[in-house]
Design a protein around this motif. Structure first.
Motif, PDB file in Angstrom:
ATOM      1  N   ASN A   1       2.178 -43.071 -23.569  1.00 11.19           N
ATOM      2  CA  ASN A   1       0.993 -42.684 -23.251  1.00 11.19           C
ATOM      3  C   ASN A   1       0.167 -41.973 -24.554  1.00 11.19           C
ATOM      4  O   ASN A   1      -0.848 -41.479 -24.502  1.00 11.19           O
ATOM      5  CB  ASN A   1       0.648 -41.691 -22.180  1.00 11.19           C
ATOM      6  CG  ASN A   1       1.722 -40.598 -22.605  1.00 11.19           C
ATOM      7  OD1 ASN A   1       2.012 -40.194 -23.412  1.00 11.19           O
ATOM      8  ND2 ASN A   1       2.157 -39.887 -21.524  1.00 11.19           N
ATOM      9  N   GLU A   2       0.875 -42.252 -25.793  1.00  8.88           N
ATOM     10  CA  GLU A   2       0.431 -41.530 -26.948  1.00  8.88           C
ATOM     11  C   GLU A   2      -0.787 -41.991 -27.518  1.00  8.88           C
ATOM     12  O   GLU A   2      -1.656 -41.025 -28.107  1.00  8.88           O
ATOM     13  CB  GLU A   2       1.566 -41.560 -28.197  1.00  8.88           C
ATOM     14  CG  GLU A   2       1.770 -43.056 -28.458  1.00  8.88           C
ATOM     15  CD  GLU A   2       3.051 -42.988 -29.486  1.00  8.88           C
ATOM     16  OE1 GLU A   2       3.370 -41.627 -29.865  1.00  8.88           O
ATOM     17  OE2 GLU A   2       3.575 -44.177 -29.851  1.00  8.88           O
ATOM     18  N   LEU A   3      -1.267 -43.384 -27.431  1.00  7.76           N
ATOM     19  CA  LEU A   3      -2.504 -43.992 -27.875  1.00  7.76           C
ATOM     20  C   LEU A   3      -3.611 -43.314 -26.658  1.00  7.76           C
ATOM     21  O   LEU A   3      -4.547 -42.790 -27.416  1.00  7.76           O
ATOM     22  CB  LEU A   3      -2.518 -45.145 -27.766  1.00  7.76           C
ATOM     23  CG  LEU A   3      -3.863 -46.032 -27.939  1.00  7.76           C
ATOM     24  CD1 LEU A   3      -4.348 -45.603 -29.457  1.00  7.76           C
ATOM     25  CD2 LEU A   3      -3.825 -47.488 -27.903  1.00  7.76           C
ATOM     26  N   ALA A   4      -3.114 -43.308 -25.481  1.00  9.05           N
ATOM     27  CA  ALA A   4      -4.300 -42.653 -24.617  1.00  9.05           C
ATOM     28  C   ALA A   4      -4.667 -41.323 -24.797  1.00  9.05           C
ATOM     29  O   ALA A   4      -5.867 -41.009 -24.611  1.00  9.05           O
ATOM     30  CB  ALA A   4      -3.733 -42.989 -23.032  1.00  9.05           C
ATOM     31  N   VAL A   5      -3.399 -40.517 -25.209  1.00 10.99           N
ATOM     32  CA  VAL A   5      -3.771 -39.143 -25.446  1.00 10.99           C
ATOM     33  C   VAL A   5      -4.690 -38.934 -26.489  1.00 10.99           C
ATOM     34  O   VAL A   5      -5.596 -38.034 -26.701  1.00 10.99           O
ATOM     35  CB  VAL A   5      -2.624 -38.510 -25.333  1.00 10.99           C
ATOM     36  CG1 VAL A   5      -2.839 -36.673 -25.759  1.00 10.99           C
ATOM     37  CG2 VAL A   5      -1.789 -38.348 -23.967  1.00 10.99           C
ATOM     38  N   SER A   6      -4.134 -39.680 -27.743  1.00 19.19           N
ATOM     39  CA  SER A   6      -4.913 -39.527 -28.941  1.00 19.19           C
ATOM     40  C   SER A   6      -6.377 -39.684 -28.875  1.00 19.19           C
ATOM     41  O   SER A   6      -7.266 -39.111 -29.378  1.00 19.19           O
ATOM     42  CB  SER A   6      -4.054 -40.565 -30.007  1.00 19.19           C
ATOM     43  OG  SER A   6      -4.975 -40.647 -31.161  1.00 19.19           O
ATOM     44  N   ILE A   7      -6.789 -40.878 -27.969  1.00 22.38           N
ATOM     45  CA  ILE A   7      -8.125 -41.309 -28.060  1.00 22.38           C
ATOM     46  C   ILE A   7      -9.010 -40.070 -27.032  1.00 22.38           C
ATOM     47  O   ILE A   7     -10.099 -39.740 -27.131  1.00 22.38           O
ATOM     48  CB  ILE A   7      -8.289 -42.496 -27.154  1.00 22.38           C
ATOM     49  CG1 ILE A   7      -7.612 -43.546 -28.336  1.00 22.38           C
ATOM     50  CG2 ILE A   7      -9.824 -42.882 -27.022  1.00 22.38           C
ATOM     51  CD1 ILE A   7      -7.653 -45.186 -27.579  1.00 22.38           C
ATOM     52  N   ALA A   8      -7.999 -39.590 -26.150  1.00 23.81           N
ATOM     53  CA  ALA A   8      -8.543 -38.628 -25.186  1.00 23.81           C
ATOM     54  C   ALA A   8      -9.026 -37.484 -26.029  1.00 23.81           C
ATOM     55  O   ALA A   8      -9.933 -36.729 -25.696  1.00 23.81           O
ATOM     56  CB  ALA A   8      -7.749 -38.125 -24.153  1.00 23.81           C
ATOM     57  N   ARG A   9      -8.190 -37.073 -27.110  1.00 26.31           N
ATOM     58  CA  ARG A   9      -8.448 -35.711 -27.731  1.00 26.31           C
ATOM     59  C   ARG A   9      -9.730 -36.241 -28.661  1.00 26.31           C
ATOM     60  O   ARG A   9     -10.560 -35.359 -29.009  1.00 26.31           O
ATOM     61  CB  ARG A   9      -7.558 -35.390 -28.729  1.00 26.31           C
ATOM     62  CG  ARG A   9      -6.038 -34.978 -27.988  1.00 26.31           C
ATOM     63  CD  ARG A   9      -5.047 -34.479 -28.990  1.00 26.31           C
ATOM     64  NE  ARG A   9      -3.765 -34.040 -28.273  1.00 26.31           N
ATOM     65  CZ  ARG A   9      -3.745 -33.187 -27.763  1.00 26.31           C
ATOM     66  NH1 ARG A   9      -4.625 -31.980 -27.531  1.00 26.31           N
ATOM     67  NH2 ARG A   9      -2.505 -32.603 -26.924  1.00 26.31           N
ATOM     68  N   ASN A  10      -9.972 -37.550 -29.167  1.00 27.59           N
ATOM     69  CA  ASN A  10     -11.300 -37.715 -29.717  1.00 27.59           C
ATOM     70  C   ASN A  10     -12.477 -37.564 -28.778  1.00 27.59           C
ATOM     71  O   ASN A  10     -13.433 -37.261 -29.291  1.00 27.59           O
ATOM     72  CB  ASN A  10     -11.149 -39.222 -30.387  1.00 27.59           C
ATOM     73  CG  ASN A  10     -10.309 -39.509 -31.389  1.00 27.59           C
ATOM     74  OD1 ASN A  10     -10.394 -38.434 -32.491  1.00 27.59           O
ATOM     75  ND2 ASN A  10      -9.675 -40.336 -31.820  1.00 27.59           N
ATOM     76  N   VAL A  11     -12.170 -37.918 -27.453  1.00 23.67           N
ATOM     77  CA  VAL A  11     -13.142 -37.827 -26.768  1.00 23.67           C
ATOM     78  C   VAL A  11     -13.780 -36.119 -26.451  1.00 23.67           C
ATOM     79  O   VAL A  11     -14.750 -36.140 -26.468  1.00 23.67           O
ATOM     80  CB  VAL A  11     -12.913 -38.436 -25.319  1.00 23.67           C
ATOM     81  CG1 VAL A  11     -13.925 -37.948 -24.142  1.00 23.67           C
ATOM     82  CG2 VAL A  11     -12.827 -39.877 -25.419  1.00 23.67           C
ATOM     83  N   VAL A  12     -12.937 -35.522 -26.495  1.00 28.36           N
ATOM     84  CA  VAL A  12     -12.839 -34.101 -26.364  1.00 28.36           C
ATOM     85  C   VAL A  12     -13.631 -33.700 -27.686  1.00 28.36           C
ATOM     86  O   VAL A  12     -14.528 -32.655 -27.436  1.00 28.36           O
ATOM     87  CB  VAL A  12     -11.759 -33.334 -26.151  1.00 28.36           C
ATOM     88  CG1 VAL A  12     -11.797 -31.917 -26.215  1.00 28.36           C
ATOM     89  CG2 VAL A  12     -11.036 -33.564 -24.731  1.00 28.36           C
ATOM     90  N   GLU A  13     -13.354 -34.112 -28.760  1.00 30.64           N
ATOM     91  CA  GLU A  13     -13.985 -33.504 -30.085  1.00 30.64           C
ATOM     92  C   GLU A  13     -15.548 -34.014 -30.053  1.00 30.64           C
ATOM     93  O   GLU A  13     -16.371 -33.266 -30.608  1.00 30.64           O
ATOM     94  CB  GLU A  13     -13.288 -33.924 -31.083  1.00 30.64           C
ATOM     95  CG  GLU A  13     -11.893 -33.296 -31.188  1.00 30.64           C
ATOM     96  CD  GLU A  13     -11.794 -31.907 -31.864  1.00 30.64           C
ATOM     97  OE1 GLU A  13     -12.874 -31.449 -32.392  1.00 30.64           O
ATOM     98  OE2 GLU A  13     -10.722 -31.255 -31.620  1.00 30.64           O
TER      99      GLU A  13
END
Length: 458
Positions: A136-148
């Motif tokens: 899930n590392e890609l999904a989490v990485s993009i999720a953090r970009n969404v938050v930012e």
């Protein structure tokens, strides 16, 4: 004499899968080698059974290569009389027996204070409590970009994956983090069926305009379980219009589903196309290491005291999804607390081990079951799968069987070649790797493999 065991372990490390070596061999030791009998000490019954059923041939070969003569191998459970606790301290059996409750719960760590009123969010879902792994590392990485950068990057954020893999946790964690960082933003989480139920109710009350305005005022809309989209022209049209309005105003849209939009038969083609404008991010099945990390995180968060060996036991036996992992962990801890024993003691007791996980204690899925289930999934016979046929469907099924036997059962490449009837280990390597690569983009293949996996461990 016992130094020879180091050489045996070095040999085994070369011939068994790395995960299997770390899990089953690193805590073994040579007890004796006399009278034609080699006794090998193991930490628990679970590992003893795995070595007996899956790796006895490899152990035998490694011993012979190092000059050990024998007629029989015995695996003996050797208790360390100690249970590891938090902080690295070790507790003796005497201390364990005097404890009123062996697996007492510690106070739960403080959760991030998130104002969830009106958002539909569960404040316990946070990014910090979401275990990141290779699945899930890609999904989490993009999720953090969404938050930012809500509304600016990866919009819409479409998250795809099978049931129980953490989709709801991750998207609600995004919502909670946005609420915390941007308290003025209007965030709403709603399952798809709730969206349509609310829409129908508002139409009955002649309040359709109020419904539309509620959603158009949002800064972040999180829609869960989109595969439940119902073929209702008016409600789909309403969602389509809300989607367009939010998107045009750079408002963040987050959607989860257990399949891609174009695989949802009842979904309008225009809407299906728009949902993947930001790309489709997928959650895959966790690996053994991922499952161990997830279980350890769950245990620490809930204050459970559980040995690493017990964690490995659950991770090895539960290969369906994260929801099942959590359920089996809770079940084991409940039994341990009820009986005033440690989780590993419950597992090592053969009368209890079978009730800890869905399979029989120490149970191993035989290659024949893999062949039968894969053949059934591809609508061919088991004989066709193991034949020399080069028909595309049969060849693909054969490669999927190779994938399961190597990745799930941990069989050696040569053993898999024998089971599926191919020439040698290089063919197995090619087939396994092709399936792993194809799964990255072929969501239909991934869904089929998920269905086969569920039947294997049912």
């Amino acid at each position: 004499m016992f130094d020879v065991w180091k050489n045996v372990l070095a040999e085994l490390e070369q011939v068994v899968p790395h995960t299997a070596y770390v899990t089953f061999f690193t805590k073994t030791k040579l007890i004796s080698a006399s009278g034609g009998i080699v006794q090998i000490g193991v930490p628990n019954v679970f590992i003893m059974r795995q070595l007996q059923q899956k790796y006895n041939k490899e152990v035998s070969g490694a011993l012979k290569k190092n000059g050990v003569a024998f007629n029989e191998i015995e695996y003996v459970v050797v208790s360390s009389n100690k249970v590891k606790r938090k902080g690295g301290r070790e507790v003796t059996d005497g201390e364990v027996k005097t404890a009123s409750v062996v697996t007492k719960k510690l106070s739960q760590p403080e959760r991030t204070a998130v104002k969830a009123f009106g958002t539909g969010l569960n404040p316990s879902y946070t990014l910090d409590s979401f275990v990141v792994g290779s699945n899930n590392e890609l999904a989490v990485s993009i999720a953090r970009n969404v938050v930012e950068h809500p509304g600016e990057k990866c919009n819409p954020y479409f998250l795809y994956g099978g049931p129980g893999l953490g989709k709801t946790h991750l998207v609600q964690a995004i919502g909670n983090e946005i609420v915390k960082r941007y308290p003025d933003m209007k965030v709403l989480y709603t399952p798809t069926n709730h969206f349509f139920s609310e829409f129908i109710e508002m139409i009955k009350k002649n309040k359709g305009d109020a419904f539309s305005q509620k959603y158009r005022k949002l800064d972040v809309l999180i829609i869960d379980d989109f595969q439940q989209m119902i073929k209702k022209d008016r409600s789909q049209e309403e969602f389509f219009n809300i989607f367009n309005d939010l998107y045009q105003e750079n408002k963040q849209i987050i959607v989860t589903s257990d399949r891609l939009p174009d695989q949802i038969a009842t979904l309008d083609e225009r809407l299906a196309s728009r949902l993947t404008w930001g790309g489709a991010i997928d959650l895959q099945m966790p690996t053994f290491e991922d499952r161990c990390a997830i279980l350890r995180s769950m245990a620490d968060y809930k204050g459970f005291e559980i040995e690493d060996e017990a964690i490995a036991y659950i991770a090895e036996n539960v290969k369906t999804n994260i929801r099942d992992l959590e359920g089996q962990l809770a079940r084991l801890m409940a039994i341990a607390e009820l009986r005033g024993r440690t989780p590993l003691e419950i597992i090592n007791d053969s009368s209890d081990g079978g009730v800890v996980v869905g399979q029989k204690a120490g149970g191993v899925v035989p290659p024949s079951k893999v062949i039968n289930e894969v053949a059934k999934a591809y609508n061919i016979s088991a004989d066709e799968l193991t034949s020399k046929s080069r028909v595309a469907q049969i060849k693909t099924a054969r490669q999927v069987a190779m994938y399961f036997m190597t990745e799930e059962l941990g069989l050696s490449l040569n053993k898999v070649a024998q089971e599926v009837g191919v020439k040698d280990h290089t063919t197995v390597m090619h087939g396994r790797d092709k399936v792993k690569n194809d799964m990255r983009m072929d969501f239909g293949l991934r869904e089929r493999i998920s269905e086969i996996r569920e039947r294997l461990y049912a």
